[in-house]
Design a protein around this motif. Structure first.
Motif, PDB file in Angstrom:
ATOM      1  N   GLY A   1      41.535  35.235  29.704  1.00  0.00           N
ATOM      2  CA  GLY A   1      41.723  33.801  29.530  1.00  0.00           C
ATOM      3  C   GLY A   1      40.948  33.264  28.346  1.00  0.00           C
ATOM      4  O   GLY A   1      40.095  33.948  27.756  1.00  0.00           O
ATOM      5  N   ASP A   2      41.222  32.032  28.010  1.00  0.00           N
ATOM      6  CA  ASP A   2      40.535  31.381  26.898  1.00  0.00           C
ATOM      7  C   ASP A   2      39.025  31.344  27.135  1.00  0.00           C
ATOM      8  O   ASP A   2      38.566  31.115  28.252  1.00  0.00           O
ATOM      9  CB  ASP A   2      41.056  29.951  26.718  1.00  0.00           C
ATOM     10  CG  ASP A   2      42.492  29.902  26.224  1.00  0.00           C
ATOM     11  OD1 ASP A   2      42.957  30.921  25.678  1.00  0.00           O
ATOM     12  OD2 ASP A   2      43.132  28.847  26.397  1.00  0.00           O
ATOM     13  N   GLY A   3      38.293  31.554  26.076  1.00  0.00           N
ATOM     14  CA  GLY A   3      36.845  31.422  26.138  1.00  0.00           C
ATOM     15  C   GLY A   3      36.108  32.651  26.618  1.00  0.00           C
ATOM     16  O   GLY A   3      34.871  32.656  26.650  1.00  0.00           O
ATOM     17  N   VAL A   4      36.815  33.710  26.986  1.00  0.00           N
ATOM     18  CA  VAL A   4      36.158  34.940  27.440  1.00  0.00           C
ATOM     19  C   VAL A   4      35.845  35.800  26.225  1.00  0.00           C
ATOM     20  O   VAL A   4      36.736  36.158  25.454  1.00  0.00           O
ATOM     21  CB  VAL A   4      37.055  35.718  28.416  1.00  0.00           C
ATOM     22  CG1 VAL A   4      36.409  37.054  28.779  1.00  0.00           C
ATOM     23  CG2 VAL A   4      37.308  34.889  29.679  1.00  0.00           C
ATOM     24  N   GLU A   5      34.566  36.124  26.062  1.00  0.00           N
ATOM     25  CA  GLU A   5      34.150  36.888  24.883  1.00  0.00           C
ATOM     26  C   GLU A   5      33.764  38.326  25.211  1.00  0.00           C
ATOM     27  O   GLU A   5      33.917  39.219  24.373  1.00  0.00           O
ATOM     28  CB  GLU A   5      32.967  36.183  24.210  1.00  0.00           C
ATOM     29  CG  GLU A   5      33.316  34.793  23.669  1.00  0.00           C
ATOM     30  CD  GLU A   5      32.141  34.139  22.966  1.00  0.00           C
ATOM     31  OE1 GLU A   5      31.025  34.725  22.995  1.00  0.00           O
ATOM     32  OE2 GLU A   5      32.321  33.041  22.409  1.00  0.00           O
ATOM     33  N   ARG A   6      33.243  38.567  26.416  1.00  0.00           N
ATOM     34  CA  ARG A   6      32.691  39.892  26.703  1.00  0.00           C
ATOM     35  C   ARG A   6      33.774  40.945  26.913  1.00  0.00           C
ATOM     36  O   ARG A   6      33.600  42.100  26.513  1.00  0.00           O
ATOM     37  CB  ARG A   6      31.796  39.830  27.946  1.00  0.00           C
ATOM     38  CG  ARG A   6      31.196  41.194  28.273  1.00  0.00           C
ATOM     39  CD  ARG A   6      30.223  41.151  29.424  1.00  0.00           C
ATOM     40  NE  ARG A   6      29.551  42.445  29.561  1.00  0.00           N
ATOM     41  CZ  ARG A   6      28.671  42.744  30.508  1.00  0.00           C
ATOM     42  NH1 ARG A   6      28.349  41.833  31.412  1.00  0.00           N
ATOM     43  NH2 ARG A   6      28.116  43.938  30.557  1.00  0.00           N
ATOM     44  N   TRP A   7      34.878  40.582  27.547  1.00  0.00           N
ATOM     45  CA  TRP A   7      35.841  41.570  28.003  1.00  0.00           C
ATOM     46  C   TRP A   7      37.069  41.638  27.113  1.00  0.00           C
ATOM     47  O   TRP A   7      37.505  40.631  26.547  1.00  0.00           O
ATOM     48  CB  TRP A   7      36.265  41.278  29.445  1.00  0.00           C
ATOM     49  CG  TRP A   7      35.106  41.166  30.376  1.00  0.00           C
ATOM     50  CD1 TRP A   7      34.685  40.056  31.026  1.00  0.00           C
ATOM     51  CD2 TRP A   7      34.196  42.210  30.753  1.00  0.00           C
ATOM     52  NE1 TRP A   7      33.582  40.317  31.793  1.00  0.00           N
ATOM     53  CE2 TRP A   7      33.257  41.640  31.645  1.00  0.00           C
ATOM     54  CE3 TRP A   7      34.092  43.559  30.435  1.00  0.00           C
ATOM     55  CZ2 TRP A   7      32.223  42.384  32.211  1.00  0.00           C
ATOM     56  CZ3 TRP A   7      33.066  44.294  30.990  1.00  0.00           C
ATOM     57  CH2 TRP A   7      32.146  43.714  31.873  1.00  0.00           C
ATOM     58  N   ARG A   8      37.641  42.836  27.014  1.00  0.00           N
ATOM     59  CA  ARG A   8      38.868  43.072  26.264  1.00  0.00           C
ATOM     60  C   ARG A   8      39.869  43.790  27.169  1.00  0.00           C
ATOM     61  O   ARG A   8      39.476  44.490  28.107  1.00  0.00           O
ATOM     62  CB  ARG A   8      38.603  43.945  25.019  1.00  0.00           C
ATOM     63  CG  ARG A   8      37.622  43.344  24.035  1.00  0.00           C
ATOM     64  CD  ARG A   8      38.217  42.157  23.302  1.00  0.00           C
ATOM     65  NE  ARG A   8      37.299  41.610  22.301  1.00  0.00           N
ATOM     66  CZ  ARG A   8      36.423  40.640  22.535  1.00  0.00           C
ATOM     67  NH1 ARG A   8      36.340  40.125  23.763  1.00  0.00           N
ATOM     68  NH2 ARG A   8      35.637  40.195  21.576  1.00  0.00           N
ATOM     69  N   VAL A   9      41.156  43.640  26.883  1.00  0.00           N
ATOM     70  CA  VAL A   9      42.180  44.347  27.632  1.00  0.00           C
ATOM     71  C   VAL A   9      41.902  45.853  27.561  1.00  0.00           C
ATOM     72  O   VAL A   9      41.620  46.402  26.494  1.00  0.00           O
ATOM     73  CB  VAL A   9      43.584  44.025  27.067  1.00  0.00           C
ATOM     74  CG1 VAL A   9      44.639  44.926  27.709  1.00  0.00           C
ATOM     75  CG2 VAL A   9      43.922  42.563  27.312  1.00  0.00           C
TER      76      VAL A   9
END
Length: 323
Positions: A74-82
């Motif tokens: 979701g928007d604003g998530v920086e730590r995780w990637r697909v």
């Protein structure tokens, strides 16, 4: 996506049925996990019976912990990637092929664990850390008394206490379970069906912290077992919620009685716990000091069988569903 629904809203284990629901979409600050495995916990059973509704805003689907790969961000998530491998604590929604969770409540899969092992960690580790180490203040050199020592939380508590340099007294029902707790590292393991637990704990020297999942039936035992300044932490009441407490004994021993639930805590508090768990406990997992013990694995379609096995009480460690 495939999910487990409760036919009629609540009922026996046989009410758990495989169904389909629309795929959830992560909102701002959330991630979607393609679930590989989900832990089965006693609160799931209580919810299935209609006695433990999900908190406001949480999914009505059972399941409080999962492991899998990040499927959408979701928007604003920086730590995780697909594609990231994660495990996560949920307010609900784990018995499904996809689960949406606050990104702050997810953690990387630690060490060399597979996704089935990782799914067995969040609920137990968060619960033990919050109650034994934060509320109970367990320190190196102290002694923890764990009731229900072969439950998912019990086996985790034994290992975490030992990793922190504490001693452990464990109680469980049956000689096989007592031996299992001993094998996990308990310094004193008692069979609640045959041993004089009060006498054995007194001879051992008493305890500093009690992690109590039994409730009323063990109230007198706990008060007698605790040393001066001891902490009695209640996280479940399987034998009843109304207990008799000797207030004079509490005063003379300066015993602190506290308790908590995890699911209803605010999102910010769960996020704080997640960071603390990652800092303190994840190194223990990576070093092999804390390892999830998997008792049984069922496919999602056999969730009813998983609930029946957990309710029967013969398990040692965690029961897990695979999606």
């Amino acid at each position: 996506m495939k999910v487990i629904d409760i036919a009629g809203g609540h009922g026996p284990a046989q009410a758990l049925t495989l169904a389909e629901r629309p795929d959830p979409t992560p909102g701002p600050g959330e991630i979607r996990i393609r679930v590989a495995a989900a832990g089965v916990n006693r609160p799931d059973i209580v919810q299935r019976k209609g006695l433990y509704p999900p908190p406001p805003g949480a999914s009505d689907i059972l399941g409080l912990e999962v492991a899998g790969t990040v499927d959408a961000v979701g928007d604003g998530v920086e730590r995780w990637r697909v594609g990231d491998r994660v495990c996560a604590l949920l307010g609900g929604g784990g018995y499904a092929e996809l689960a949406v969770v606050d990104a702050r409540h997810a953690l990387p899969v630690p060490g060399d664990l597979d996704l089935i092992q990782a799914a067995a960690l969040p609920e137990a580790v968060f619960t033990v850390f919050a109650n034994v180490f934060e509320a109970g203040g367990l320190k190196a050199g102290e002694t923890l008394l764990v009731h229900g020592a072969t439950s998912g939380i019990g086996v985790t508590a034994i290992q975490m206490a030992r990793a922190a340099g504490a001693r452990v007294v464990a109680t469980s029902r049956g000689s096989d379970k007592a031996q299992a707790a001993r094998d996990l590292g308990a310094d004193l393991s008692l069979d609640a069906t045959t041993d004089d637990m009060a006498a054995a704990i007194a001879e051992f020297g008493g305890v500093d912290v009690v992690l109590d999942m039994v409730g009323a039936d063990y109230a007198a035992l706990n008060q007698g077992a605790l040393k001066a300044g001891g902490r009695w932490v209640v996280i479940a009441t399987q034998s009843g919620a109304v207990a008799q407490i000797d207030l004079m004994r509490l005063m003379l021993k300066r015993i602190v009685v506290t308790g908590s639930t995890l699911r209803s805590r605010p999102a910010d508090e769960k996020a704080r716990l997640a960071r603390a768990v990652e800092d303190v406990v994840w190194p223990w997992v990576a070093n092999g000091l804390v390892r999830p013990r998997i008792d049984a694995v069922y496919p999602l379609s056999q969730a009813a069988d998983a609930h029946q096995w957990l309710e029967a009480g013969g398990h040692v460690g965690k029961v897990v569903l695979t999606a």
